[in-house]
Design an enzyme around this catalytic site. Structure first.
Site, PDB file in Angstrom:
ATOM      1  N   CYS A   1      16.561   6.355 -48.041  1.00 44.63           N
ATOM      2  CA  CYS A   1      17.868   6.955 -48.312  1.00 44.63           C
ATOM      3  C   CYS A   1      17.809   8.463 -48.558  1.00 44.63           C
ATOM      4  CB  CYS A   1      18.522   6.254 -49.492  1.00 44.63           C
ATOM      5  SG  CYS A   1      18.744   4.482 -49.241  1.00 44.63           S
TER       6      CYS A   1
ATOM      7  N   HIS B   1      23.607  10.910 -51.941  1.00 38.17           N
ATOM      8  CA  HIS B   1      23.475   9.674 -51.172  1.00 38.17           C
ATOM      9  C   HIS B   1      24.461   8.647 -51.718  1.00 38.17           C
ATOM     10  CE1 HIS B   1      22.134   5.939 -49.624  1.00 38.17           C
ATOM     11  NE2 HIS B   1      21.499   5.572 -50.722  1.00 38.17           N
TER      12      HIS B   1
ATOM     13  N   ASN C   1      26.748   1.539 -48.279  1.00 41.64           N
ATOM     14  CA  ASN C   1      25.498   2.301 -48.355  1.00 41.64           C
ATOM     15  C   ASN C   1      24.828   2.244 -46.988  1.00 41.64           C
ATOM     16  OD1 ASN C   1      22.798   3.093 -48.682  1.00 41.64           O
ATOM     17  ND2 ASN C   1      22.593   2.166 -50.691  1.00 41.64           N
TER      18      ASN C   1
END
Length: 327
Positions: free
Chosen positions: A125, A249, A283
């Site tokens: 990520c 993120h 996500n």
């Protein structure tokens, strides 16, 4: 004695900047109510814990490379750069189904970039911020003139669809940026690192499903990431009050809000815009930061010339942050 030859170095640009952004998501929208049909969960439970309202899932036959090609083409169009000008393609990802061949070479061929340097980068990520840091340094060193950085993931391939701890979070998509030379700095220094002693908090099980210790990751992110973001500002010679857009993120809305709160306690403005793309995109790992910024630019919540503070973090555990100016 014959004199030793002297090596010659390439002459790079004085600085680097982002020239354009692009993104792509699959068409299929999956709501929390949809997920409640296949696992023990409900809309309010998901919203309270991770802040997600809906996300995009790809179809079974979709591949990561497809998303990356579309996002990369959109970024090139936004930058006004022809694919023939791209001499390096970097593809941060952690869900490419095979290690060989890499994604970057296939993507480069499909977008029409003639024989560029092409490589994948796996910092999970944190991948986009890692890739952006590498791209900036390549341009300034003279190793590249135009770099296409594409964070792309198909996380639904590696998540157990009945696992409510992960299936409610992860989604599919790609986000891209074009990086080129500039007379004035448009991308600040990358501040990056890793916590390899915490590698067992997020990893791929033998059955190829992602596993994570959610609460441990949450505690790590809400305590460690804001200081890293502040270090990136210091490296760029900026103050928290200079930040127009915070783009962490998109892991969990509660983590995003925690980082914003800590930065405001250090002087960031109340009107600092905070990316919350996780609400409707989920996500998407290395795709989340460029995708969020592309969506924000299109919505008008982030504009050309804004100072962005981006910070990525995730499996490894890896992290990276930098400040940059929106094209």
């Amino acid at each position: 004695m014959t004199a030793r030859p002297t090596l010659r170095l390439a002459q790079g640009a004085p600085a680097a900047r982002i020239l354009g952004f692009g993104s792509h998501q699959p068409d299929r929208i999956v709501t929390n109510d949809d997920l409640s049909q296949v696992m023990d969960t409900n809309d309010q439970w998901i919203r309270d814990r991770v802040g997600i309202i809906e996300r995009r899932f790809g179809e079974k036959d979709d591949v990561l490379v497809d998303y990356a090609v579309a996002a990369g083409a959109n970024a090139l169009a936004d930058a006004g750069v022809d694919a023939s000008e791209v001499d390096t393609v970097i593809v941060p990802n952690c869900t490419m189904p095979s290690q060989i061949p890499n994604a970057a070479g296939q993507i480069a061929a499909r977008i029409g970039a003639p024989s560029p340097g092409a490589f994948d980068l796996n910092a999970a990520c944190a991948g986009f911020c890692y890739g952006l840091g590498v791209a900036s340094d390549l341009v300034r060193a003279g190793s590249a003139k135009k770099v296409l950085v594409i964070g792309a993931e198909k996380l639904t391939d590696v998540v157990d669809p009945t696992d409510r701890a992960n299936a409610i979070i992860f989604a599919d998509g790609a986000g891209a940026a074009v990086v080129g030379g500039s007379d004035e700095p448009g991308i600040g220094p990358v501040v990056w690192g890793s916590a390899g002693d915490l590698v067992d908090l997020i990893y791929m099980r033998d059955n190829q499903w992602i596993y994570q210790e959610g609460q441990s990751v949450f505690r790590w992110a809400t305590t460690q990431i804001a200081p890293i973001a502040l270090r990136a500002l210091e490296a760029a010679g900026l103050q928290p009050s200079d930040v127009d857009v915070l783009a962490p993120h998109q892991a969990n809305l509660r983590i995003v809000e925690s980082i914003a709160k800590k930065l405001r306690a250090k002087g960031a403005r109340e009107d600092m815009v905070v990316a919350d793309d996780i609400k409707y995109s989920g996500n998407t790992s290395s795709a989340s930061i460029p995708m969020a910024l592309d969506h924000m630019r299109k919505a008008g919540t982030a504009k050309s010339g804004d100072v962005v503070l981006a910070v990525g973090f995730g499996a490894g555990l890896s992290y990276a942050a930098q400040a940059f100016v929106l094209p």
